[in-house]
Design an enzyme around this catalytic site. Structure first.
Site, PDB file in Angstrom:
ATOM      1  CG  PHE A 122      -2.366   0.040   0.934  1.00  0.00           C
ATOM      2  CD1 PHE A 122      -2.940  -0.917   0.134  1.00  0.00           C
ATOM      3  CD2 PHE A 122      -3.172   1.038   1.459  1.00  0.00           C
ATOM      4  CE1 PHE A 122      -4.301  -0.890  -0.145  1.00  0.00           C
ATOM      5  CE2 PHE A 122      -4.536   1.074   1.194  1.00  0.00           C
ATOM      6  CZ  PHE A 122      -5.105   0.113   0.391  1.00  0.00           C
ATOM      7  CG  HIS A 237      -8.778   7.765  -1.471  1.00  0.00           C
ATOM      8  ND1 HIS A 237      -8.563   7.295  -2.740  1.00  0.00           N
ATOM      9  CD2 HIS A 237      -8.414   6.763  -0.631  1.00  0.00           C
ATOM     10  CE1 HIS A 237      -8.096   6.052  -2.659  1.00  0.00           C
ATOM     11  NE2 HIS A 237      -8.001   5.707  -1.392  1.00  0.00           N
ATOM     12  CG  LEU A 251     -12.338   4.608  -1.463  1.00  0.00           C
ATOM     13  CD1 LEU A 251     -11.667   5.963  -1.555  1.00  0.00           C
ATOM     14  CD2 LEU A 251     -12.122   4.010  -0.086  1.00  0.00           C
ATOM     15  CD  GLU A 254      -3.142   3.713  -1.104  1.00  0.00           C
ATOM     16  OE1 GLU A 254      -3.886   4.511  -0.513  1.00  0.00           O
ATOM     17  OE2 GLU A 254      -1.958   3.534  -0.784  1.00  0.00           O
ATOM     18  NE  ARG A 310      -5.056   6.276   0.857  1.00  0.00           N
ATOM     19  CZ  ARG A 310      -5.885   5.634   1.673  1.00  0.00           C
ATOM     20  NH1 ARG A 310      -6.509   6.284   2.633  1.00  0.00           N
ATOM     21  NH2 ARG A 310      -6.081   4.334   1.528  1.00  0.00           N
ATOM     22  NE  ARG A 416      -6.684   7.277   7.138  1.00  0.00           N
ATOM     23  CZ  ARG A 416      -6.985   6.267   6.298  1.00  0.00           C
ATOM     24  NH1 ARG A 416      -6.327   5.129   6.348  1.00  0.00           N
ATOM     25  NH2 ARG A 416      -7.938   6.431   5.410  1.00  0.00           N
TER      26      ARG A 416
END
Lengths: 605, 248
Positions: A122, A237, A251, A254, A310, A416
């Site tokens: 990620f 995002h 969404l 990712e 992000r 984050r």
């Protein structure tokens, strides 16, 4: 006591039943406290179900070079060093045991060949670190906590919303709430209260957040006198759906990029290879071949630029669109279908790795992601900022009032990392539950509550339905969302923020006259009217904090100050209610790192 | 852009009727979008339950043109818009108001299913090892979003109101998720027969057809559970065989 509401007493009252709230409730209940949980929706429907990619924990199952120190350094770098380093340390150290604990309660994660919990790549994580279940990890987490929690003697109050906390001096003593079904009022007396209400994405027009995300917890805490921290840091995002219009903002995980998905512009160019930030240059692949090797597990390869943090990816997409190289409907193309060049039967592979994405695009956009490109663009996703808490106990600046999960601030700093939210919920939910239970255990009796105050709250809450005329609350909400999207979103300026604040004050006036026709029974117009105060409060806090930060960092971008400033790394922004009821903002020093932490960060650059 | 008429159920408890609303629709809209537009423009007190608007939370279950569906996943382009689109609440549960039903019974039914109980950790690091293929069998059932559409369409609940005797397909899926969990050691088979009323299911597979998560409820969850019940209670040979097998 007021006969206009029903009273309940709990040692610990938890407001919110997502991952953090449920984890806190289980912890407090297992310590023997009586626990009540208030959830705005039905149990198990909280926004945690939307989390897709996974939960970050340095178990080292896929790459044994991983450990808590690397996770800690990654989290700090991702947060641009504004994180509360003590929280980042707790999180990195405790995440793995929390994942194993969840497994012992029934969570069924995907496996490695050796039968261990599988971990995926990620953005911003140096090694494959996210424990996951396909792309529905959040559902797995909330259902596991729910099915475990219901057998702990916890009272669940479903479809109940808390509108006010009751304070005695600087101590929380209770909460006032309404239930949706009949519109009746509830009074909770509590020795300790944990807020776990999530974020405030509904302040914006384009968001991946559900209707519940109206900044309730942040506002409850603020109104009770608690500090809010880092409110300028909102995560946009990079990949939300953009077409058709009705699904805009939903969404796109990712995980698509973690599995090899690439971003291209209208010219077919993979634009992420340009403008790699200096902090990440040495750890980012500079060619397509190396990027592919990384996502397929080559330990020597650097990550592809699509897996940068992000904030950076979101701004790059906006840049392409502004330069006229956007996709048909004003986003960028996200392509996972291309991997057919690389692997046999890519269709089955994609459906297996990304089942809900396949489903979502097929059903909502008529796009088959195994064959076609997706169109994506930034969507308001997550609040790094929120309630300021103590790094050991999760207690706010109000006694007996705790906060955890997205509504609390500190762990993530300016940005984050994906996967750090689900682990945040478990680590700090557990801590908040334990410390709230401990706090409650030291108190003998419930504090008395002033019945006149409760009567006033009842009258206030009923005002929108009691009014015979006034403004449609949905319209006020929509206007606010437009304002925040345009003036306080992904790109901000002083003039824009000032304009936004003026608008917010005007909306607050309009909100005082909001009218919800109909009766009190399951009346969403009324609920929307009551949520307005929360949305307006967090919006103002966001704007004031954003004005205060005269630089660009993480989720916060200022047009006049497009770079990071040296000074910017030294402070966090705090918002609180001043004596005169106005909102005041101040800078506080960042929590200093210990020498050991500095060494860890240096060693893992 | 086009004007479309919706017939929405309005009312509380036993009193209610369809009310017509006309609203403008555009490309890509789902039923929930239209319901929201009507709520904002024409009926602010219209009761509707929803959360994620992405088919992941299972809150917005309703009957659209008579078919149990999620409002957020039903595109208008899949419906005949020449005729009014009817949206009404689920029938198997008591009405709260408008499109909202009281689904609390499902939460009680779930409480009756014995919770997950893992065997002792058996790996040297104090955890477990499981193979992906073993995990996948139970993962299918763990996709359940608790929308309760399968409960709504099950005739045992919908038409015969046997809520006291039968926990319904959704909770049998829950039981299957635990029973087929590679680590679980609890025995739910006697409960399935005696308490949960698994015998009521006569395999009409209506539940499977309406599941928005495409869980093969009848074939993969209910039938294997029924077989376990048969093995345990009605087949002495199999029972004997199982006893020997478990001693290996």
């Amino acid at each position: 006591m007021s006969d206009r509401c029903t009273t309940h007493e709990y040692d610990v009252l938890i407001i919110g039943a997502g991952g953090a709230g449920l984890r806190a409730a289980i912890e407090a209940a297992s310590m023997g406290d009586s626990v009540g949980v208030v959830c705005k929706s039905l149990l198990g429907k909280a926004h945690t179900v939307m989390a897709e990619g996974g939960m970050a924990a340095s178990m080292g199952n896929v790459d044994d070079r991983d450990n808590w120190k690397v996770h800690f350094a990654d989290t700090m770098r991702g947060g641009q060093y504004l994180n509360n380093c003590k929280m980042a340390e707790h999180h990195a150290k405790e995440a793995a045991s929390c994942v194993h604990e969840l497994e012992s309660w029934g969570a069924l994660f995907d496996r490695t060949k050796e039968g261990k919990i599988l971990q995926r790549n990620f953005g911003g994580h140096k090694y494959p670190r996210l424990a996951h279940v396909g792309d529905r990890t959040g559902l797995e987490m909330i259902r596991t906590l729910q099915d475990h929690g219901i057998h702990h003697g916890i009272d669940f109050h479903m479809e109940v919303t808390v509108t006010n906390l009751l304070i005695d001096g600087n101590k929380v003593v209770g909460a006032f709430a309404y239930e949706r079904e009949k519109g009746r009022f509830l009074l909770f007396k509590a020795k300790a209260i944990v807020i776990a209400t999530g974020g405030y994405g509904r302040a914006f027009k384009i968001t991946s957040n559900s209707w519940e995300y109206t900044g309730d917890g942040q506002t409850l805490a603020y109104d009770a006198g608690a500090d809010l921290l880092d409110m300028e840091f909102v995560q946009f995002h990079p990949t939300g759906m953009v077409w058709p219009p009705s699904v805009r903002g939903i969404l796109v995980t990712e995980g698509v990029r973690g599995e090899g998905g690439i971003l291209t512009n209208s010219e077919g160019k993979r634009f992420m290879f340009e403008d790699v930030p200096p902090l990440y240059r040495s750890s980012t692949a500079d060619n397509e071949e190396e990027g592919w090797r990384y996502v397929t597990g080559d330990k020597e390869a650097n990550r592809p630029p699509e897996l940068l943090t992000r904030d950076h990816v979101a701004r790059k997409i906006v840049k392409e669109v502004k330069a006229g190289r956007g996709s048909e409907h004003g986003g960028a193309y996200l392509d996972i279908a291309w991997i057919e060049e690389k692997i046999k039967d890519s269709e089955t592979h994609i459906k297996k790795k990304l089942p809900s994405m396949y489903h979502q695009f097929k059903e909502l956009a008529g796009v088959d992601i195994t064959k076609e490109k997706m169109e994506v663009g930034p969507t308001t996703h997550y609040a790094m900022g929120g309630i300021r808490v103590d790094s050991e106990t999760q207690m706010t600046t109000v006694e007996g009032l705790f906060a955890c999960g997205e509504c609390a601030a500190g762990l993530h700093g300016a940005n984050r990392l994906g996967g750090n939210s689900l682990s945040d919920l478990l680590v700090f939910g557990k801590r908040a539950g334990a410390h709230a239970a401990k706090f409650a255990a030291a108190i003998d009796t419930f504090s008395a509550i002033d019945s006149k105050e409760v009567d006033t709250l009842v009258t206030q809450a009923l005002a929108p339905v009691d009014r015979t005329e006034g403004e449609n609350p949905y319209k006020i909400q929509q206007d606010l969302q437009e304002t925040m999207q345009d003036l306080a979103g992904i790109s901000r300026s002083e003039a824009g923020l000032n304009e936004a604040i003026e608008h917010i004050h005007a909306y607050a006036k309009r909100a005082e006259n909001a009218h919800a026709p109909g009766n009190r029974e399951y009346n969403p117009g009324w609920h929307t009217a009551l949520d307005l105060h929360n949305l307006l409060t967090v919006s103002e806090a966001m704007c004031l904090s954003a004005e205060q930060r005269t630089e660009s960092r993480g989720g916060h971008f200022r047009e006049e100050y497009p770079e990071k400033s040296k000074e910017g790394s030294t402070y966090n922004t705090v918002v609180r209610k001043a004596q005169d009821g106005s909102m005041e903002v101040e800078r506080v020093p960042v929590v200093p790192q210990t020498d050991e932490m500095k060494q860890i960060i240096e060693a893992n650059e | 852009m086009a004007q479309v008429t919706f017939k929405l159920w309005r009312g509380e408890g036993n009193n209610g009727s369809f009310k017509e609303y006309t609203t403008e629709v555009s490309e890509g809209m789902v039923v929930l979008d239209a319901v929201h537009d009507i709520q904002i423009e024409q009926a602010s007190d219209l009761g509707v339950r929803w959360n994620c608007k992405a088919g992941k939370c299972g809150s917005c279950s309703a009957e659209i043109n008579g078919m149990p569906k999620l409002m957020c996943m039903t595109r208008l382009s899949s419906l005949d818009l020449e005729k009014p689109v009817t949206v009404e609440p689920m029938k198997a549960f008591p009405l709260v108001k408008d499109l909202v039903t009281d689904v609390g019974w499902n939460y009680e039914a779930k409480m009756a299913v014995k919770p997950f109980k893992p065997r002792k950790p058996d790996a040297s690091d104090g955890t477990w090892r499981m193979q992906q293929e073993d995990v996948e069998r139970a993962q299918e059932f763990r996709k359940c979003i608790e929308c309760f559409l399968c409960q709504d369409v099950c005739h045992v609940l919908r038409d015969h109101h046997e809520h006291d005797k039968y926990i319904g397909p959704a909770m049998l899926v829950k039981a299957a998720a635990f029973e087929m969990h590679p680590l679980d050691v609890e025995n739910r088979i006697p409960d399935l027969k005696n308490e949960h009323g698994i015998g009521f299911c006569n395999i009409t597979k209506c539940c499977t057809k309406v599941c928005p998560e495409h869980i093969t409820i009848t074939d993969n969850a209910i039938i294997p559970l029924k077989e376990s019940v048969v093995d345990e209670f009605y087949d002495p040979l199999t029972k004997l065989f199982r006893i020997f097998k478990s001693k290996k």
